[in-house]
Design an enzyme around this catalytic site. Structure first.
Site, PDB file in Angstrom:
ATOM      1  N   GLY A  52       2.210   5.482   3.325  1.00  0.00           N
ATOM      2  CA  GLY A  52       3.367   4.674   2.983  1.00  0.00           C
ATOM      3  C   GLY A  52       4.533   5.528   2.514  1.00  0.00           C
TER       4      GLY A  52
ATOM      5  N   SER B  38     -10.991  11.494   3.660  1.00  0.00           N
ATOM      6  CA  SER B  38     -10.615  10.403   2.767  1.00  0.00           C
ATOM      7  C   SER B  38     -11.848   9.690   2.226  1.00  0.00           C
ATOM      8  CB  SER B  38      -9.711   9.410   3.491  1.00  0.00           C
ATOM      9  OG  SER B  38     -10.360   8.869   4.632  1.00  0.00           O
TER      10      SER B  38
ATOM     11  N   GLY C  85       0.827  -1.203   0.000  1.00  0.00           N
ATOM     12  CA  GLY C  85       0.000   0.000   0.000  1.00  0.00           C
ATOM     13  C   GLY C  85       0.857   1.246   0.000  1.00  0.00           C
TER      14      GLY C  85
ATOM     15  N   ASN D 207     -14.245  19.443   5.708  1.00  0.00           N
ATOM     16  CA  ASN D 207     -14.347  19.140   7.138  1.00  0.00           C
ATOM     17  C   ASN D 207     -14.847  20.330   7.945  1.00  0.00           C
ATOM     18  OD1 ASN D 207     -13.319  16.697   6.355  1.00  0.00           O
ATOM     19  ND2 ASN D 207     -11.407  16.869   7.499  1.00  0.00           N
TER      20      ASN D 207
ATOM     21  N   ASN E 156     -13.606   9.740  13.240  1.00  0.00           N
ATOM     22  CA  ASN E 156     -13.859   9.420  11.837  1.00  0.00           C
ATOM     23  C   ASN E 156     -15.296   8.985  11.582  1.00  0.00           C
ATOM     24  OD1 ASN E 156     -11.272  10.004  10.977  1.00  0.00           O
ATOM     25  ND2 ASN E 156     -10.543   7.901  11.089  1.00  0.00           N
TER      26      ASN E 156
ATOM     27  N   LYS F 253      -9.631   7.827  17.433  1.00  0.00           N
ATOM     28  CA  LYS F 253      -9.590   8.161  16.005  1.00  0.00           C
ATOM     29  C   LYS F 253     -10.801   7.576  15.288  1.00  0.00           C
ATOM     30  CE  LYS F 253      -6.490   8.221  12.014  1.00  0.00           C
ATOM     31  NZ  LYS F 253      -5.135   7.871  11.508  1.00  0.00           N
TER      32      LYS F 253
END
Length: 298
Positions: free
Chosen positions: A13, A250, A8, A199, A185, A181
């Site tokens: 990453g 995301s 990923g 947001n 989310n 978290k």
């Protein structure tokens, strides 16, 4: 430790590769045929080259010391499963949104799994580079309830040794961080994705009742799971919305691009935990259903 294998190689990453590449050789497992490797990370107007390479088919798997998994949560099982038999001694580090994938991986590789959580901000620039949009804190720790074997403990210490460019810290119990978290989310992601909001637009008064209702449900599920969330969860959600006011979540980006989103590992995880504990979660379930309807055909 000589070789890290990334699965990923996206935004997170890339920033982890940048941090560790002066000390280990970064490789990438091509878990999907259309995978492209970022060539550089832009940080404070400085272009930092990324030195990772695709793992060659003819190289022995035992050369891999640790695998860093930074896929979307719903991709973890399919991406990791083909490698489990090849890497019986390797350690694993998983950094993804939501919960569920972490526990699954810990079951597949007992005593060899590290969990991670990061507040680093990274986004693709569309030209083969990544943009570091905000510095943050990256936490590492053992999979919950798992005693790490000696090799994984040693590798974890080596991961923590570089003091820059990222800030890394160790937590003996990372689960509370992952739950907080998850809670944030589970509010921000579905609301912004469904309504097409940035947001910061959640700070508008029209969303306050929905935010409070979701936070109350999340608190009830957390208590049933013996997880302690801050009493000021609503304020925590609003603080994140304020700090990331101009960002697209995301999940919103995934929905608008027609990609699979992570709702089943965020709201869906909370719904499943609530069901097992006998706790009703009507609003969490509603948002899971709505965002599931935005999933592309399998």
């Amino acid at each position: 430790m000589k070789n890290l294998l990334f699965i990923g190689p996206g935004a997170i990453g890339s920033v982890l590769c940048w941090h560790w590449q002066p000390h280990v050789k970064p490789w990438v497992f091509p878990h999907r045929p259309d995978m492209h490797l970022a060539t550089a990370l832009l940080d404070a107007d400085q272009s930092q080259p990324l030195h990772w390479q695709r793992w060659p088919d003819d190289r022995p798997w035992q050369d891999i010391d640790l695998v860093v998994v930074t896929t979307k949560a719903h991709q973890v099982m399919a991406a990791v499963t083909p490698l489990l038999d090849h890497l019986p001694q390797a350690s694993w580090l998983l950094c993804c949104n939501g919960l569920g994938a972490q526990q699954w991986l810990a079951q597949q590789a007992p005593n060899r799994v590290l969990w991670a959580s990061t507040t680093e901000g990274v986004r693709p620039m569309g030209d083969g580079r990544m943009q570091r949009s905000g510095s943050g804190l990256t936490l590492l720790g053992p999979a919950s309830g798992s005693a790490l074997n000696a090799a994984t403990q040693q590798r974890a210490q080596l991961l923590l040794e570089p003091k820059s460019p990222l800030t890394l810290e160790w937590r003996d119990d990372l689960l509370p961080t992952l739950w907080l978290k998850l809670a944030v989310n589970a509010v921000i992601n579905p609301l912004t994705a469904w309504h097409g909001l940035r947001n910061g637009e959640l700070l508008d008064a029209q969303w306050r009742t929905e935010i409070e209702t979701l936070c109350a449900e999340i608190q009830t599920v957390a208590r049933a799971c013996q997880q302690i969330l801050p009493n000021d969860l609503v304020e925590r959600v609003l603080a994140v919305a304020t700090a990331t006011a101009h960002n697209h979540s995301s999940m919103r980006l995934d929905v608008e691009a027609g990609r699979h989103n992570e709702i089943d590992f965020i709201n869906g995880y909370l719904v499943r935990q609530g069901y097992e504990a006998g706790v009703k979660t009507p609003r969490l379930a509603l948002w899971q259903q709505r965002l599931s309807s935005r999933q592309p055909p399998s």
